[in-house]
Design an enzyme around this catalytic site. Structure first.
Site, PDB file in Angstrom:
ATOM      1  N   SER A  61      -3.509  -7.581   2.831  1.00  0.00           N
ATOM      2  CA  SER A  61      -3.773  -7.387   4.253  1.00  0.00           C
ATOM      3  C   SER A  61      -4.298  -8.670   4.890  1.00  0.00           C
ATOM      4  O   SER A  61      -3.944  -9.007   6.021  1.00  0.00           O
ATOM      5  CB  SER A  61      -4.785  -6.260   4.462  1.00  0.00           C
ATOM      6  OG  SER A  61      -4.239  -5.024   4.082  1.00  0.00           O
TER       7      SER A  61
ATOM      8  N   HIS B 283       0.837  -1.212   0.000  1.00  0.00           N
ATOM      9  CA  HIS B 283       0.000   0.000   0.000  1.00  0.00           C
ATOM     10  C   HIS B 283       0.864   1.251   0.000  1.00  0.00           C
ATOM     11  O   HIS B 283       0.599   2.212  -0.721  1.00  0.00           O
ATOM     12  CB  HIS B 283      -0.887   0.052   1.256  1.00  0.00           C
ATOM     13  CG  HIS B 283      -1.945  -0.992   1.337  1.00  0.00           C
ATOM     14  ND1 HIS B 283      -2.145  -1.744   2.462  1.00  0.00           N
ATOM     15  CD2 HIS B 283      -2.871  -1.395   0.437  1.00  0.00           C
ATOM     16  CE1 HIS B 283      -3.160  -2.564   2.260  1.00  0.00           C
ATOM     17  NE2 HIS B 283      -3.609  -2.380   1.033  1.00  0.00           N
TER      18      HIS B 283
ATOM     19  N   ARG C 232      -2.299  -5.919  -8.168  1.00  0.00           N
ATOM     20  CA  ARG C 232      -1.281  -6.931  -7.874  1.00  0.00           C
ATOM     21  C   ARG C 232      -1.155  -7.946  -8.999  1.00  0.00           C
ATOM     22  O   ARG C 232      -0.081  -8.441  -9.281  1.00  0.00           O
ATOM     23  CB  ARG C 232      -1.637  -7.679  -6.590  1.00  0.00           C
ATOM     24  CG  ARG C 232      -1.522  -6.848  -5.347  1.00  0.00           C
ATOM     25  CD  ARG C 232      -1.989  -7.638  -4.172  1.00  0.00           C
ATOM     26  NE  ARG C 232      -3.391  -7.999  -4.391  1.00  0.00           N
ATOM     27  CZ  ARG C 232      -4.288  -8.185  -3.464  1.00  0.00           C
ATOM     28  NH1 ARG C 232      -3.933  -8.124  -2.210  1.00  0.00           N
ATOM     29  NH2 ARG C 232      -5.527  -8.468  -3.750  1.00  0.00           N
TER      30      ARG C 232
ATOM     31  N   LYS D 218     -18.229  -5.219   7.740  1.00  0.00           N
ATOM     32  CA  LYS D 218     -16.972  -5.941   7.947  1.00  0.00           C
ATOM     33  C   LYS D 218     -16.562  -5.835   9.401  1.00  0.00           C
ATOM     34  O   LYS D 218     -16.942  -4.909  10.105  1.00  0.00           O
ATOM     35  CB  LYS D 218     -15.871  -5.371   7.045  1.00  0.00           C
ATOM     36  CG  LYS D 218     -16.039  -5.744   5.585  1.00  0.00           C
ATOM     37  CD  LYS D 218     -14.781  -5.458   4.822  1.00  0.00           C
ATOM     38  CE  LYS D 218     -14.900  -6.010   3.411  1.00  0.00           C
ATOM     39  NZ  LYS D 218     -13.657  -5.863   2.674  1.00  0.00           N
TER      40      LYS D 218
END
Length: 161
Positions: A128, A17, A90, A41
């Site tokens: 993460s 990040h 990514r 979440k």
């Protein structure tokens, strides 16, 4: 002034990040790292904790700010006067969903372009979720997150035991 928003959950912020944030800061006058608040979440860190961890990690970047927002990214971008949304990619698998989101965002807020920044190959495997899983089991995470984030994660997981 060219303002860009770099949105994400950043739970926790990783070196991947930060690489994207540093590269974005070279291109734009102002980059706002925007921690998305999703009530559905169950993050490891609160939004306030995530903002503080990120602020500590980007204090060397004078044109980077850290904020959080609930709701739609495009509404937040409009409110901030941002014309660019930065997204790190990514792998090819990220591209499909991010392209769909970029198209929807553009439809809702025509002034916002999405800039895809490919991840540095050193961080292409990093997420993460993976970092949290390794830390949860006491594994080494020093190569994946800044030292202060590693310490904060160790503390969180030791308090959950």
């Amino acid at each position: 002034m060219r303002v860009a928003i770099y949105p994400g959950s950043f739970d926790p912020v990783t070196l991947g990040h930060l690489d994207i944030a540093e590269r974005g800061a070279k291109v734009f006058d102002k980059v706002i790292i925007a921690v998305m608040v999703n009530p559905h979440k169950n993050p490891l860190f609160t939004s306030e904790e995530r903002k503080e961890l990120i602020r500590n990690a980007v204090k060397h970047l004078p044109n980077v700010e850290v904020d959080s927002f609930p709701g739609l990214l495009v509404e937040y971008a409009r409110d901030q006067g941002a014309s660019v949304i930065i997204k790190g990619l990514r792998a090819v698998s990220d591209f499909e969903s991010e392209l769909q989101m970029a198209s929807l965002n553009r439809h809702m807020y025509e002034a916002a372009e999405t800039l895809f920044i490919p991840t540095n190959h050193n961080y292409s495997y990093l997420s993460s979720s993976i970092v949290k899983e390794i830390a949860r089991h006491g594994g080494p995470i020093a190569d994946f997150v800044p030292k202060h984030v590693e310490l904060a994660m160790r503390e969180k997981f030791s308090n959950q035991s």
